[in-house]
Design a protein around this motif. Structure first.
Motif, PDB file in Angstrom:
ATOM      1  N   ILE A 100       0.865  -1.175   0.000  1.00 43.72           N
ATOM      2  CA  ILE A 100       0.000   0.000   0.000  1.00 43.72           C
ATOM      3  C   ILE A 100       0.902   1.226   0.000  1.00 43.72           C
ATOM      4  O   ILE A 100       1.728   1.397   0.901  1.00 43.72           O
ATOM      5  CB  ILE A 100      -0.932   0.018   1.221  1.00 43.72           C
ATOM      6  CG1 ILE A 100      -1.939  -1.125   1.121  1.00 43.72           C
ATOM      7  CG2 ILE A 100      -1.662   1.356   1.337  1.00 43.72           C
ATOM      8  CD1 ILE A 100      -2.821  -1.283   2.333  1.00 43.72           C
TER       9      ILE A 100
ATOM     10  N   ARG B 173       2.128   4.804   0.618  1.00 44.82           N
ATOM     11  CA  ARG B 173       1.857   5.924   1.506  1.00 44.82           C
ATOM     12  C   ARG B 173       2.262   7.206   0.784  1.00 44.82           C
ATOM     13  O   ARG B 173       3.355   7.293   0.217  1.00 44.82           O
ATOM     14  CB  ARG B 173       2.656   5.780   2.799  1.00 44.82           C
ATOM     15  CG  ARG B 173       2.211   4.623   3.685  1.00 44.82           C
ATOM     16  CD  ARG B 173       0.880   4.899   4.345  1.00 44.82           C
ATOM     17  NE  ARG B 173       0.904   6.166   5.067  1.00 44.82           N
ATOM     18  CZ  ARG B 173       1.364   6.317   6.310  1.00 44.82           C
ATOM     19  NH1 ARG B 173       1.847   5.274   6.949  1.00 44.82           N
ATOM     20  NH2 ARG B 173       1.342   7.503   6.906  1.00 44.82           N
TER      21      ARG B 173
ATOM     22  N   SER C 154      -2.491   9.674   2.480  1.00 37.51           N
ATOM     23  CA  SER C 154      -3.024   8.600   1.638  1.00 37.51           C
ATOM     24  C   SER C 154      -2.361   7.277   2.022  1.00 37.51           C
ATOM     25  O   SER C 154      -1.153   7.203   2.224  1.00 37.51           O
ATOM     26  CB  SER C 154      -2.789   8.908   0.154  1.00 37.51           C
ATOM     27  OG  SER C 154      -1.415   8.976  -0.138  1.00 37.51           O
ATOM     28  N   GLY C 155      -3.172   6.252   2.148  1.00 37.71           N
ATOM     29  CA  GLY C 155      -2.688   4.928   2.536  1.00 37.71           C
ATOM     30  C   GLY C 155      -2.520   4.722   4.022  1.00 37.71           C
ATOM     31  O   GLY C 155      -2.193   3.609   4.468  1.00 37.71           O
TER      32      GLY C 155
ATOM     33  N   LYS D 280      -4.804   4.959   6.728  1.00 32.48           N
ATOM     34  CA  LYS D 280      -5.823   4.087   7.304  1.00 32.48           C
ATOM     35  C   LYS D 280      -5.745   2.690   6.699  1.00 32.48           C
ATOM     36  O   LYS D 280      -5.869   1.686   7.404  1.00 32.48           O
ATOM     37  CB  LYS D 280      -7.213   4.690   7.071  1.00 32.48           C
ATOM     38  CG  LYS D 280      -8.342   3.855   7.652  1.00 32.48           C
ATOM     39  CD  LYS D 280      -9.690   4.564   7.558  1.00 32.48           C
ATOM     40  CE  LYS D 280     -10.189   4.642   6.142  1.00 32.48           C
ATOM     41  NZ  LYS D 280     -11.579   5.183   6.079  1.00 32.48           N
ATOM     42  N   GLU D 281      -5.510   2.606   5.400  1.00 29.83           N
ATOM     43  CA  GLU D 281      -5.450   1.313   4.733  1.00 29.83           C
ATOM     44  C   GLU D 281      -4.295   0.454   5.285  1.00 29.83           C
ATOM     45  O   GLU D 281      -4.445  -0.767   5.446  1.00 29.83           O
ATOM     46  CB  GLU D 281      -5.294   1.505   3.228  1.00 29.83           C
ATOM     47  CG  GLU D 281      -6.495   2.146   2.546  1.00 29.83           C
ATOM     48  CD  GLU D 281      -6.536   3.666   2.660  1.00 29.83           C
ATOM     49  OE1 GLU D 281      -7.465   4.273   2.085  1.00 29.83           O
ATOM     50  OE2 GLU D 281      -5.639   4.251   3.328  1.00 29.83           O
ATOM     51  N   SER D 282      -3.167   1.108   5.580  1.00 29.03           N
ATOM     52  CA  SER D 282      -2.037   0.363   6.149  1.00 29.03           C
ATOM     53  C   SER D 282      -2.377  -0.180   7.524  1.00 29.03           C
ATOM     54  O   SER D 282      -1.998  -1.302   7.877  1.00 29.03           O
ATOM     55  CB  SER D 282      -0.805   1.276   6.230  1.00 29.03           C
ATOM     56  OG  SER D 282      -0.349   1.631   4.944  1.00 29.03           O
TER      57      SER D 282
ATOM     58  N   TYR E  13      -5.216  -1.167   8.665  1.00 34.52           N
ATOM     59  CA  TYR E  13      -6.061  -2.347   8.557  1.00 34.52           C
ATOM     60  C   TYR E  13      -5.342  -3.530   7.909  1.00 34.52           C
ATOM     61  O   TYR E  13      -5.658  -4.692   8.194  1.00 34.52           O
ATOM     62  CB  TYR E  13      -7.321  -2.014   7.754  1.00 34.52           C
ATOM     63  CG  TYR E  13      -8.368  -1.277   8.548  1.00 34.52           C
ATOM     64  CD1 TYR E  13      -8.971  -1.861   9.653  1.00 34.52           C
ATOM     65  CD2 TYR E  13      -8.758   0.012   8.187  1.00 34.52           C
ATOM     66  CE1 TYR E  13      -9.930  -1.192  10.390  1.00 34.52           C
ATOM     67  CE2 TYR E  13      -9.720   0.696   8.914  1.00 34.52           C
ATOM     68  CZ  TYR E  13     -10.310   0.089  10.017  1.00 34.52           C
ATOM     69  OH  TYR E  13     -11.262   0.754  10.741  1.00 34.52           O
ATOM     70  N   SER E  14      -4.393  -3.268   7.045  1.00 29.00           N
ATOM     71  CA  SER E  14      -3.791  -4.341   6.254  1.00 29.00           C
ATOM     72  C   SER E  14      -2.625  -5.030   6.942  1.00 29.00           C
ATOM     73  O   SER E  14      -2.430  -6.244   6.788  1.00 29.00           O
ATOM     74  CB  SER E  14      -3.322  -3.794   4.897  1.00 29.00           C
ATOM     75  OG  SER E  14      -4.425  -3.333   4.146  1.00 29.00           O
TER      76      SER E  14
ATOM     77  N   THR F 114      -9.207  11.403   7.622  1.00 29.15           N
ATOM     78  CA  THR F 114     -10.123  10.255   7.597  1.00 29.15           C
ATOM     79  C   THR F 114     -11.439  10.515   8.319  1.00 29.15           C
ATOM     80  O   THR F 114     -12.348   9.695   8.238  1.00 29.15           O
ATOM     81  CB  THR F 114      -9.466   9.008   8.232  1.00 29.15           C
ATOM     82  OG1 THR F 114      -9.242   9.239   9.628  1.00 29.15           O
ATOM     83  CG2 THR F 114      -8.146   8.694   7.553  1.00 29.15           C
TER      84      THR F 114
END
Length: 383
Positions: free
Chosen positions: A149, A151, A156-157, A159-161, A163-164, A272
């Motif tokens: 993902i 960053r 950007s990236g 929140k996704e990081s 969770y992942s 976010t």
């Protein structure tokens, strides 16, 4: 080229809001930023700073270490990594620098300018920011599994990081490169590893991510027993972050309460969260001891993006949307007093002001891209 020098770029101006004298330390059209506020760019004694710049690179945003003599403004190049430096740290006296470049962790002795690889990453792992123990015998570094993902700007990236990433390690690397040992393994995205300033067996780290989504942000790590303890046990409405060790070995943290993710973007909004924080909850800052016990809280019913404390924790410097402010914690009702404008864009982490007290507490260093697209360093004297 290592040892290359650049003549002084210093110039001063009076701040438009407060009239204070501000020194712009860099101004040659390159991008420059200082070490994160959990570190300190100043060398003990406050005669010089170490910082990152792309001034000698063929491509923009490819950074190396430089040092500056504050009085003369003379700048000297310290590293020459063609791939550039990603994450970095140094010890308070600046004898040792440690940084990541490519998939390696490297050490530089600034007295001899000799460098060596002390760790090479061979797994599908991203190396995080390192931190040198106060005894200088080892470096701690966070290693998060690589979840591919990207960053980027404006979080950007982020929140996704969070969770992942399901696997991460804290690794202690001997400064001579002879060994590397995992002292903690976790199932969360990790960040903000920092040794206690006076105890090489105690460190702090965080479960990283938007503050409103992280259930327990701050953790203390005993590197001998390899056990962890939560620092400030969070409740449902706590949104906590930007923790750092104070000069006297306490842990400072910011609790913005329900509805705040701890971010700011170039739109001057959270990254976010798209609603106003709860109005009936008062943000506060706190101090905890090495057992993780909160010993003091101070209500601060307003938001700065980062705080940093002076030597006795009586004074904070904070960066609100466009200004640096000073906050006296020894007052009955602490309130922000404008110090100067910073006017940074907040576009990415290097373009955050990150105001930092010098070791004597007499100067504050910060970064901004206020003039144009280039990022520069600024210094203000408090005397």
């Amino acid at each position: 080229m290592i040892g290359q020098t650049f003549q002084s770029e210093k110039k001063s101006y009076k701040d438009e809001k407060t009239g204070r004298l501000v020194w712009q330390l860099t101004s040659n059209g390159s991008n420059n930023y200082h070490l994160y506020f959990t570190d300190n760019s100043f060398t003990l004694g406050d005669q010089e700073i170490y910082f990152l710049s792309d001034r000698s690179s063929e491509s923009p945003e490819v950074y190396n270490f430089f040092k500056m003599d504050i009085a003369s403004g003379l700048i000297t190049q310290v590293t020459d990594e063609k791939q550039g430096i990603k994450t970095h740290t140094k010890c308070p006296d600046s004898e040792l620098l440690v940084y990541t470049t490519g998939n390696t962790l490297k050490k530089v002795n600034t007295r001899t300018l000799q460098s060596e690889v002390i760790y090479e990453e061979r797994g599908n792992v991203r190396l995080g920011s390192p931190f040198i123990s106060p005894c200088k015998k080892y470096t701690g570094v966070i290693r998060n599994e690589n979840v591919n993902i990207e960053r980027g700007a404006n979080y950007s990236g982020f929140k996704e990081s969070m969770y992942s990433v399901k696997k991460a390690w804290i690794t202690l690397v001997n400064m001579d490169g002879s060994a590397a040992v995992n002292v903690w393994e976790d199932t969360h995205y990790l960040g903000h590893f920092q040794f206690s300033p006076d105890d090489s067996t105690i460190a702090m780290f965080c479960h990283e991510g938007p503050w409103n989504l992280v259930h327990q942000r701050m953790w203390l790590l005993d590197t001998v027993s390899r056990s962890v303890t939560p620092c400030f046990r969070q409740g449902e409405d706590d949104c906590v972050g930007h923790e750092f060790w104070t000069r006297d070995g306490m842990i400072f943290f910011d609790n913005r309460k329900k509805g705040h993710d701890g971010t700011i973007t170039s739109d001057r909004t959270q990254a976010t969260v798209h609603a106003e924080p709860e109005q009936n909850q008062v943000p506060y800052v706190g101090l905890a001891n090495k057992k993780g016990e909160v010993i003091r809280t101070i209500e601060l019913p307003y938001y700065c993006n980062h705080y940093h404390a002076n030597n006795d924790n009586s004074l904070l410097v904070g960066d609100d949307v466009d200004d640096l402010v000073l906050i006296r914690l020894d007052e009955e009702k602490p309130a922000p007093v404008p110090l100067c404008t910073h006017k940074t864009s907040w576009y990415n982490n290097r373009r955050h002001a990150h105001p930092t007290f010098s070791w004597t507490g007499r100067q504050i260093l910060f970064a901004s891209d206020r003039e144009n697209r280039n990022n520069n360093l600024y210094l203000i004297d408090l005397d």
